[in-house]
Design a protein around this motif. Structure first.
Motif, PDB file in Angstrom:
ATOM      1  N   SER B  96       0.844  -1.189   0.000  1.00  0.00           N
ATOM      2  CA  SER B  96       0.000   0.000   0.000  1.00  0.00           C
ATOM      3  C   SER B  96       0.879   1.238   0.000  1.00  0.00           C
ATOM      4  O   SER B  96       2.032   1.192   0.423  1.00  0.00           O
ATOM      5  N   ALA B  97       0.322   2.356  -0.488  1.00  0.00           N
ATOM      6  CA  ALA B  97       1.071   3.613  -0.487  1.00  0.00           C
ATOM      7  C   ALA B  97       0.201   4.714   0.091  1.00  0.00           C
ATOM      8  O   ALA B  97      -0.992   4.794  -0.214  1.00  0.00           O
ATOM      9  N   GLU B  98       0.803   5.549   0.925  1.00  0.00           N
ATOM     10  CA  GLU B  98       0.087   6.628   1.604  1.00  0.00           C
ATOM     11  C   GLU B  98       0.949   7.886   1.581  1.00  0.00           C
ATOM     12  O   GLU B  98       2.174   7.810   1.717  1.00  0.00           O
ATOM     13  N   ALA B  99       0.306   9.027   1.389  1.00  0.00           N
ATOM     14  CA  ALA B  99       1.026  10.305   1.436  1.00  0.00           C
ATOM     15  C   ALA B  99       1.367  10.615   2.886  1.00  0.00           C
ATOM     16  O   ALA B  99       0.472  10.659   3.725  1.00  0.00           O
ATOM     17  N   VAL B 100       2.647  10.814   3.193  1.00  0.00           N
ATOM     18  CA  VAL B 100       2.995  11.193   4.566  1.00  0.00           C
ATOM     19  C   VAL B 100       3.259  12.696   4.652  1.00  0.00           C
ATOM     20  O   VAL B 100       3.524  13.232   5.727  1.00  0.00           O
ATOM     21  N   SER B 101       3.176  13.368   3.530  1.00  0.00           N
ATOM     22  CA  SER B 101       3.154  14.837   3.469  1.00  0.00           C
ATOM     23  C   SER B 101       2.266  15.147   2.273  1.00  0.00           C
ATOM     24  O   SER B 101       1.975  14.250   1.478  1.00  0.00           O
ATOM     25  N   PRO B 102       1.809  16.377   2.099  1.00  0.00           N
ATOM     26  CA  PRO B 102       1.100  16.663   0.848  1.00  0.00           C
ATOM     27  C   PRO B 102       2.034  16.288  -0.301  1.00  0.00           C
ATOM     28  O   PRO B 102       3.244  16.542  -0.226  1.00  0.00           O
ATOM     29  N   CYS B 103       1.511  15.643  -1.320  1.00  0.00           N
ATOM     30  CA  CYS B 103       2.401  15.209  -2.398  1.00  0.00           C
ATOM     31  C   CYS B 103       1.669  15.132  -3.738  1.00  0.00           C
ATOM     32  O   CYS B 103       0.440  15.152  -3.780  1.00  0.00           O
ATOM     33  N   THR B 104       2.449  15.100  -4.794  1.00  0.00           N
ATOM     34  CA  THR B 104       1.898  14.903  -6.128  1.00  0.00           C
ATOM     35  C   THR B 104       2.527  13.652  -6.711  1.00  0.00           C
ATOM     36  O   THR B 104       3.742  13.451  -6.619  1.00  0.00           O
ATOM     37  N   VAL B 105       1.678  12.815  -7.283  1.00  0.00           N
ATOM     38  CA  VAL B 105       2.147  11.554  -7.849  1.00  0.00           C
ATOM     39  C   VAL B 105       1.660  11.472  -9.290  1.00  0.00           C
ATOM     40  O   VAL B 105       0.489  11.730  -9.575  1.00  0.00           O
ATOM     41  N   LEU B 106       2.568  11.145 -10.181  1.00  0.00           N
ATOM     42  CA  LEU B 106       2.222  10.998 -11.588  1.00  0.00           C
ATOM     43  C   LEU B 106       1.825   9.539 -11.837  1.00  0.00           C
ATOM     44  O   LEU B 106       2.574   8.631 -11.488  1.00  0.00           O
ATOM     45  N   HIS B 107       0.643   9.344 -12.415  1.00  0.00           N
ATOM     46  CA  HIS B 107       0.194   7.984 -12.731  1.00  0.00           C
ATOM     47  C   HIS B 107       0.415   7.715 -14.206  1.00  0.00           C
ATOM     48  O   HIS B 107      -0.107   8.429 -15.051  1.00  0.00           O
ATOM     49  N   LEU B 108       1.196   6.676 -14.502  1.00  0.00           N
ATOM     50  CA  LEU B 108       1.527   6.343 -15.894  1.00  0.00           C
ATOM     51  C   LEU B 108       0.867   5.027 -16.277  1.00  0.00           C
ATOM     52  O   LEU B 108       1.096   4.004 -15.630  1.00  0.00           O
ATOM     53  N   ASP B 109       0.099   5.074 -17.342  1.00  0.00           N
ATOM     54  CA  ASP B 109      -0.551   3.853 -17.816  1.00  0.00           C
ATOM     55  C   ASP B 109       0.367   3.164 -18.821  1.00  0.00           C
ATOM     56  O   ASP B 109       0.501   3.598 -19.958  1.00  0.00           O
ATOM     57  N   LEU B 110       1.005   2.072 -18.386  1.00  0.00           N
ATOM     58  CA  LEU B 110       1.981   1.408 -19.264  1.00  0.00           C
ATOM     59  C   LEU B 110       1.312   0.525 -20.306  1.00  0.00           C
ATOM     60  O   LEU B 110       1.952   0.060 -21.245  1.00  0.00           O
ATOM     61  N   GLN B 111       0.027   0.239 -20.105  1.00  0.00           N
ATOM     62  CA  GLN B 111      -0.625  -0.669 -21.048  1.00  0.00           C
ATOM     63  C   GLN B 111      -1.221   0.089 -22.245  1.00  0.00           C
ATOM     64  O   GLN B 111      -1.442  -0.504 -23.294  1.00  0.00           O
ATOM     65  N   ALA B 112      -1.460   1.391 -22.060  1.00  0.00           N
ATOM     66  CA  ALA B 112      -1.944   2.201 -23.183  1.00  0.00           C
ATOM     67  C   ALA B 112      -0.741   2.675 -23.984  1.00  0.00           C
ATOM     68  O   ALA B 112      -0.358   3.834 -23.968  1.00  0.00           O
ATOM     69  N   ILE B 113      -0.116   1.734 -24.654  1.00  0.00           N
ATOM     70  CA  ILE B 113       1.136   2.048 -25.344  1.00  0.00           C
ATOM     71  C   ILE B 113       0.856   2.764 -26.655  1.00  0.00           C
ATOM     72  O   ILE B 113      -0.043   2.407 -27.411  1.00  0.00           O
ATOM     73  N   CYS B 114       1.633   3.787 -26.890  1.00  0.00           N
ATOM     74  CA  CYS B 114       1.440   4.603 -28.092  1.00  0.00           C
ATOM     75  C   CYS B 114       2.125   3.938 -29.284  1.00  0.00           C
ATOM     76  O   CYS B 114       2.534   2.790 -29.213  1.00  0.00           O
TER      77      CYS B 114
END
Lengths: 227, 227
Positions: B96-114
């Protein structure tokens, strides 16, 4: 290698990821090597050269800390492999490996790729699968080391061993207690104390021989201490 | 995302493995999400869907044991990523992942390959690189948990932080002490004792503020206790 052994191995997690033809091709070129107890199989920091696949016996993966103390990372048996990524990419071994019993290890050269179709791509996928499998194992180990007591880790190990042994209530530890202590992240004297703590729930041990009088009691202990 | 940030990220270990065009393509399709302190980013056992790349702030990766105890596996900051293998293969998050400070996370979809040339192959190689990197980190952590005392792990952490902070002798811990304790595999009270043990070598701490009076003394302590 006997055809039987090759067949057994092909069912292991590494070869299951590969097309049968590539499997056969890799096995046909592989070098089985025998090691006596205590022999060095590879050293942390040296060129890995090959993927190592245990055929029989027991292998200890370990790291030496700056102070020369040994940290056992894993104990491996038949069908377990290591150095997959390093062998594929021409890197160095991230841990040392030593035979803790007489053993045979198959060395696979992943860089000498044959003419099999899309061999590199298949190998890369298989190596990724194994790396992910090892990563999961190490995460589980970090979890155990951080939240369980030594007696809890020993209990978990004995339950797993009992199941692997097909439910025998008396069995021999596959390696010496000093190695088990390292594997479970304890000093040998802490392992002795952990065994002593399990006496009231019916576990007794003498040297490498362990007997579990009442498995349901041990499971109940595991659940009670985890709760 | 600002072009500057994209540039910074492209220097991180994940994007370094990819051709610039594929990098740009992935980033252009990625979803940045902001999280408040304590927000859940993903849960162990659920579909991972995306590779997560921390842009700013701090993220805690953890597992819950059977008894509900939390084992902190890692604390992540800008340019760190997780869930690579699961995102590539459509698997589940192993932690599991939790923000321990305010944070920004980039979500990358690896299956939607260009349409980038050999995108899948490049992504697979990059994911393998990251898995191998994480595996090495977990092995190092198992090693530390097995052979070092809590005070030794704290010393190592403070020296690393001091170096990351460019040699400041007074700095703030990036997250609360209870998280640091979990990360180092200690109960909060053991962390307090470990800090107390470092007082004679010039380390003092009050809440999240730490000061190191004499770095050479701390390094000497690290070496002396490791020997």
């Amino acid at each position: 290698m006997t055809p039987h052994l090759a067949q057994v191995l092909a069912k292991g997690p590494l070869f299951q990821q590969l097309p049968p033809k590539l499997c056969q091709c890799l096995i046909s070129k592989a070098q089985p090597r025998s090691y006596g107890r205590g022999a060095v199989i590879c050293l942390q920091g040296e060129q890995a050269r090959t993927l190592k696949l245990v055929l029989d016996g027991w292998v200890k993966l370990y790291r030496l800390s700056g102070s020369g103390e040994e940290a056992v990372l894993a104990t491996l048996q038949a069908a377990d492999s290591f150095d997959e990524v390093a062998a594929l990419q021409g890197g160095i071994s991230q841990a040392s490996a030593e035979a803790v019993s007489p053993c045979t290890v198959l060395h696979l050269d992943l860089q000498a790729i044959c003419a099999c179709e899309r061999a590199k791509e298949h190998l890369q996928a298989a190596v990724l699968h194994m790396a992910s499998h090892h990563l999961d194992g190490m995460m589980a180990q970090v979890e155990g080391l951080k939240v369980q007591t030594g007696a809890q880790r020993l209990t978990r190990y004995l339950i797993d061993l009992y199941e692997a042994e097909g439910g025998a209530i008396e069995f021999e530890l596959p390696f010496e207690k000093v190695i088990l202590a390292g594997k479970l992240g304890m000093k040998p004297e802490s392992l002795s104390r952990a065994f002593a703590r399990l006496k009231p729930v019916g576990v007794s041990s003498s040297h490498r021989l362990v007997s579990i009088r009442d498995m349901s009691k041990l499971r109940a202990y595991a659940e009670a201490t985890a709760a």
